[in-house]
Design a protein around this motif. Sequence first.
Motif, PDB file in Angstrom:
ATOM      1  N   LYS A   1      15.758  35.182 -44.298  1.00 49.91           N
ATOM      2  CA  LYS A   1      15.231  33.876 -44.162  1.00 49.91           C
ATOM      3  C   LYS A   1      13.949  33.973 -43.253  1.00 49.91           C
ATOM      4  O   LYS A   1      14.446  34.466 -41.903  1.00 49.91           O
ATOM      5  N   LEU A   2      12.921  33.318 -43.678  1.00 51.93           N
ATOM      6  CA  LEU A   2      11.620  33.328 -43.046  1.00 51.93           C
ATOM      7  C   LEU A   2      11.436  32.101 -42.893  1.00 51.93           C
ATOM      8  O   LEU A   2      11.297  31.093 -43.818  1.00 51.93           O
TER       9      LEU A   2
ATOM     10  N   GLY B   1      20.639  39.554 -37.272  1.00 57.01           N
ATOM     11  CA  GLY B   1      19.299  39.946 -36.296  1.00 57.01           C
ATOM     12  C   GLY B   1      18.386  38.931 -36.493  1.00 57.01           C
ATOM     13  O   GLY B   1      18.494  38.403 -37.659  1.00 57.01           O
ATOM     14  N   GLY B   2      17.323  39.043 -35.718  1.00 59.70           N
ATOM     15  CA  GLY B   2      16.288  38.126 -36.031  1.00 59.70           C
ATOM     16  C   GLY B   2      14.969  38.426 -34.873  1.00 59.70           C
ATOM     17  O   GLY B   2      15.249  38.839 -33.979  1.00 59.70           O
ATOM     18  N   ILE B   3      13.818  38.063 -35.312  1.00 61.53           N
ATOM     19  CA  ILE B   3      12.744  38.248 -34.468  1.00 61.53           C
ATOM     20  C   ILE B   3      11.861  36.741 -34.651  1.00 61.53           C
ATOM     21  O   ILE B   3      11.697  36.153 -35.633  1.00 61.53           O
ATOM     22  N   THR B   4      11.536  36.148 -33.411  1.00 59.00           N
ATOM     23  CA  THR B   4      10.925  35.020 -33.295  1.00 59.00           C
ATOM     24  C   THR B   4       9.573  35.430 -32.760  1.00 59.00           C
ATOM     25  O   THR B   4       9.566  35.785 -31.520  1.00 59.00           O
TER      26      THR B   4
ATOM     27  N   ASN C   1      10.681  36.892 -29.452  1.00 60.46           N
ATOM     28  CA  ASN C   1      12.100  36.983 -28.961  1.00 60.46           C
ATOM     29  C   ASN C   1      12.807  37.658 -30.081  1.00 60.46           C
ATOM     30  O   ASN C   1      12.388  37.769 -31.241  1.00 60.46           O
ATOM     31  N   PHE C   2      13.449  38.702 -29.588  1.00 62.81           N
ATOM     32  CA  PHE C   2      14.504  39.699 -30.445  1.00 62.81           C
ATOM     33  C   PHE C   2      15.998  39.436 -30.135  1.00 62.81           C
ATOM     34  O   PHE C   2      16.283  39.243 -28.989  1.00 62.81           O
ATOM     35  N   GLN C   3      16.681  39.401 -31.204  1.00 61.49           N
ATOM     36  CA  GLN C   3      18.220  39.152 -31.534  1.00 61.49           C
ATOM     37  C   GLN C   3      18.603  39.973 -32.223  1.00 61.49           C
ATOM     38  O   GLN C   3      18.301  40.109 -33.631  1.00 61.49           O
ATOM     39  N   ALA C   4      19.668  40.897 -31.919  1.00 59.99           N
ATOM     40  CA  ALA C   4      20.409  41.826 -32.819  1.00 59.99           C
ATOM     41  C   ALA C   4      21.935  41.771 -32.375  1.00 59.99           C
ATOM     42  O   ALA C   4      22.231  41.644 -31.512  1.00 59.99           O
TER      43      ALA C   4
ATOM     44  N   TYR D   1      18.224  37.658 -40.346  1.00 56.51           N
ATOM     45  CA  TYR D   1      19.171  38.403 -41.310  1.00 56.51           C
ATOM     46  C   TYR D   1      20.655  38.341 -40.788  1.00 56.51           C
ATOM     47  O   TYR D   1      20.983  38.134 -39.910  1.00 56.51           O
ATOM     48  N   SER D   2      21.765  37.936 -41.984  1.00 56.12           N
ATOM     49  CA  SER D   2      23.005  38.019 -41.651  1.00 56.12           C
ATOM     50  C   SER D   2      23.730  38.498 -42.895  1.00 56.12           C
ATOM     51  O   SER D   2      23.318  38.005 -43.770  1.00 56.12           O
ATOM     52  N   LYS D   3      24.672  38.973 -42.769  1.00 56.20           N
ATOM     53  CA  LYS D   3      25.729  39.441 -43.713  1.00 56.20           C
ATOM     54  C   LYS D   3      27.172  38.752 -43.401  1.00 56.20           C
ATOM     55  O   LYS D   3      27.621  38.498 -42.264  1.00 56.20           O
ATOM     56  N   ARG D   4      27.530  38.113 -44.571  1.00 53.54           N
ATOM     57  CA  ARG D   4      28.970  37.426 -44.480  1.00 53.54           C
ATOM     58  C   ARG D   4      29.900  37.399 -45.410  1.00 53.54           C
ATOM     59  O   ARG D   4      29.532  38.387 -46.562  1.00 53.54           O
ATOM     60  N   ILE D   5      31.095  36.938 -45.427  1.00 52.16           N
ATOM     61  CA  ILE D   5      32.294  37.273 -46.312  1.00 52.16           C
ATOM     62  C   ILE D   5      32.738  35.982 -46.435  1.00 52.16           C
ATOM     63  O   ILE D   5      32.897  34.806 -45.889  1.00 52.16           O
ATOM     64  N   GLU D   6      33.128  35.577 -47.864  1.00 54.45           N
ATOM     65  CA  GLU D   6      33.993  34.339 -48.039  1.00 54.45           C
ATOM     66  C   GLU D   6      35.174  34.914 -48.695  1.00 54.45           C
ATOM     67  O   GLU D   6      35.356  35.682 -49.810  1.00 54.45           O
ATOM     68  N   ARG D   7      36.475  34.703 -48.068  1.00 55.41           N
ATOM     69  CA  ARG D   7      37.755  35.382 -48.601  1.00 55.41           C
ATOM     70  C   ARG D   7      38.494  34.007 -49.397  1.00 55.41           C
ATOM     71  O   ARG D   7      38.307  32.892 -49.047  1.00 55.41           O
TER      72      ARG D   7
END
Length: 802
Positions: free
Chosen positions: A591-592, A535-538, A497-500, A551-557
Motif C-alpha cells: 500500500k502507498l 514493514g513500512g517507510i514514511t 521513518n522506518f518500520q520493519a 507491506y504485510s503478509k497475513r493468513i486467514e484460517r
Amino acid sequence: MKKILLYGLLFFASLLHSQQAVTGKLQLKNETNASGISVLLFQKEKDLLYKSAVSQKNGEFNFPAIVAGSYILKIDQAGYEPYRADVNVADAPIALPSITLNPKTNELSEVTVNTKKPMILVLADKTVFNVQNTINATGSSGFDLLRKAPGIVIDNNDNLIVEGKTGVLIYIDGKQSYLGGTDLTNYLKTLQANDIDSVEIITQPSSKFDAAGNAGIVNIKLKRNKNFGTNGSVSAGVNIGKWATSINSLSLNNRNKKSNIYGNYSNRFGQNYNFIDINREQNNNVFDSKSKTTNGPNANNVKLGYDYYANAKNTFGVIVTGNFNNSFSESRTRTQIRPIASPVNDSILKAESNGHTKTYNLYSNLNYKYADTTGVSLNIDLDYGKYDNKDIKYQPNAYYLNDEVTLLTEANTLQDTKVAVDIATFKADYEQHLWKKKGKISLGVKTSYVKTDNMLDFYNVTAGVNFLNPNRSNQFVYEENVNAGYLNYNVTLKKFNFQAGLRVENTVSDGQLYALVPSNNQRVKRNYTDFFPSGGITYQLNAKNSLALTYSKRIERPNYQSLNPFEYQLDELSYFKGNPFLKPQYTDNLKLSHTFNYKLNTSISYTHITDFFAQVIEASGPSKSFLNTKNVANQQILNIGISYPFDVTQWWSVYLSVNGFQSKYISTDPAFVSVTRETLNLFGQNNFKLPAGFNLEVSGWYNSPSVWGGTFRTKSIGSLDVAVQKQFLSKKLTARLAFSDILYTSPWYGITQVGNLRNEANGGSDSRQVRFNLSYNFGSDTIKKSRERKTGLEDEKKRIGG
C-alpha cells in the motif's frame, strides 16, 4: 433502485515556498518533567491549526519546516495557565525564548474537561470511527454499526469486506475474538452501539498483531469512563420498524488516585424481521422459495472491571464481561416446484419452523503493565473465555399439490445443536528505546488454545414423537493451538521513518468427527509454521505532505464450522456441509498512501490472495443442494481510496470516504468461473450545528454492483440516514431521533452459478426504522492533574499497542 444522493469531493493544493525551523523549550513551574505536552502552531489570519509538536523530556520542541508567514503558538496544559505568543517566520530559523507554564491559581487539584473527539479520525496506521459523535448510531447493534463505519461493506452472508477483501479479524477492546461465522455474527448483533466508544479499522497491521485476517483488523472499543470520582450514565430507547425493539443501558464508574472500578449493563429485547427469496434452477426444474423470519432477541450484556495503580510505573487490572441471549424465532417458507418449461407448479413445499436459542459468552482478563519515563514498557495479559450456544429448531415440511390443499407427503424434523467454545491465551509485549531514543524496538510472545465442541442430534418427528436419526447426528471437536513470537523495530531519521518486523506463528490443529454411523474423513490433523514479514517507510516531504509505503503478509484460517465434514440441514431442500481439507488462504498487501494537511488521505494498494476460499452452492441429487466452503481461486485486488474530513463552515462539517477497486478471481477449481469486477464504495456524513442547540446529521453509504465471495454477482445497494440531537440540563440529558434507511435501498439482490446450478436471490431486513433514545450523564466530570501528560491524540495512538 432509488438513487442515493452523493456528496462532492473538495480538493485543494498549496504552493510552498521558504521553509524554516521553529524551535523552543518549555518548563513547568515546580515540575522537573516537561515531556509529552502538545505545542500547536496556528495560522494567524485564519486561526487554523497548521502544525503540532510534542515536547521531549527536557521540554524541547521542534517544528522542522514552517512556511514563511504569521502564526500563533498555543499551549493548553491541564492545570496550567494557557500560553499564547505571536511567531513570524521569514528567511531564517527561529529559536523562541524559554517558556514557563504557571499553575492556575484558582485550581488546586482538579480541572473540568469538556472535549469532543472528531467523528472520523484518519491516522497513519488506521481510521478511527468515534461512535459517540455520530447521532445515526442510535439504537444500532454492534453488527449494524459496522455497516455504517467508513470503508466497511457487509455481504449477504454477513461477511465483512474492507478494501475489496474479506477475512476481517475482529477485536473487542484490543483482544482477538476467536468466534467465527454465525457465532461471531450473533455475538456482534447482541452488542449495543450505546456501549461502543469507537471502531478502529486497521488495514496494514504490523508484526505486533496476530497474522490472521486478510483484510486487516477491526477493533471495537467499548466505553469506559476515565473521570475521577463517582459518575455514570443511563439511557433508554426504542426502535420501530416492522416490529419494535427496546434498548437500555446503565454504566457506573468510581475512580481515585489508587484505583478505578467500573461496570456496564445493557439489554435489547423485542422483535426484528428479515426475508430471503431464492430462485434455483436444477435438473431442469425451478425451485422458487420465499422465506420470512421473525426473531425475538432478549440480549443482556454485563462488564465489570477494576484497575489498581500501585505506583507511577505499575498497574494491575482485571476485567470480566458477559453476554447472554435467549431468543425465539419463527420462519415461514413457501417453495414452488415446477419444470423450467412449464408455468404450472408440480407441487408446493410449505415449511413453518420454530426455533429457540440460548447463548452465553463469558470472558475474563488479567493484566499487568509496567511503564517508566525512559520509554521502557512491559504489558502482560492472561485471558480465558467460554462461549456456549444451544439451539433447538423444529421444522415441519409439507408437500402439496398446486391447490395447496391436497397433501402429498410430509417430513417433520427437529435439530438439537450445542456449541461450546473454550479459549485461553497468554500474551507479553515489551518495548524500549534504542539508538539514542531515535528508534524503538518491540518484541513479544503469544500462545492461544481454542477448543470447539459442536454436537448435533437430528430427530425425525412422527405423530409428535422424536426418533433419533443416527445417519444425521454427529459430534465434531476441533482443537487449535497457535504459538507466536514477533520482533519489530521503528526508527526516525530526519524526514524518514522506518518500520520493519517479523512474526512467526506455529499452528497445530486437530479436527475429529464422532458419528454414530462411521464415515470417511473423520479426523484431520495439521502442524505448520509460517513467517509473516511486515514493514513500512514514511517520508515527510514538507509541513503538509507525507508519503507512506507499507507491506504485510497475513493468513486467514478456516473456522471450525467450515471444517466439519458432516451435513447440517438448513431446510428441507438445502444443507450445509464442511470441508475438512480446506486450506488456509494467504495474503500479500502492498500500500502507498499520501496525506495532505493531516486530513486528506489518498492511497493505492495491491493485494494478492492465494487459495481463496468461498462458500459455493452445489447440487445434491435431483432436487436438493448443499452449501460448501472450498478453495476455488487466487484473487488479485487493486484498490484506490480517498478519505477527507473538512469543515465547510463553522456550523457544517463533512467526512467523505471513497474506495474504488478491481477484484479479479483466477479459477483453480474446474467448476468455478473466473470473474473480474470493478466496484465503487462511497460513505458520506454531514454534521450541522443548528440554532437553539440542535445538531443535525445526514449520512449515507453506497455500494455499486459487486462480486461477493467470488461467486455472487450483486446489484448496487445503499442507505440514507438522518438524525437530530438536542441536549438539556447543562448537556447532561441528550435526546436523539434517527431515521435509518429512509429510501429502503439496503436490501440486496444477486445471482450465482457454479457448474450447472444457478441461484437468483434477494434479501433484507426491517432496516427502515425510526429510533428514539434518551441518555443522562450524572456525577463528576473532572479529572485530577496527572504527572503523566499526554497529547490530544494519545488515547488514539495507544490503541492496540499503537
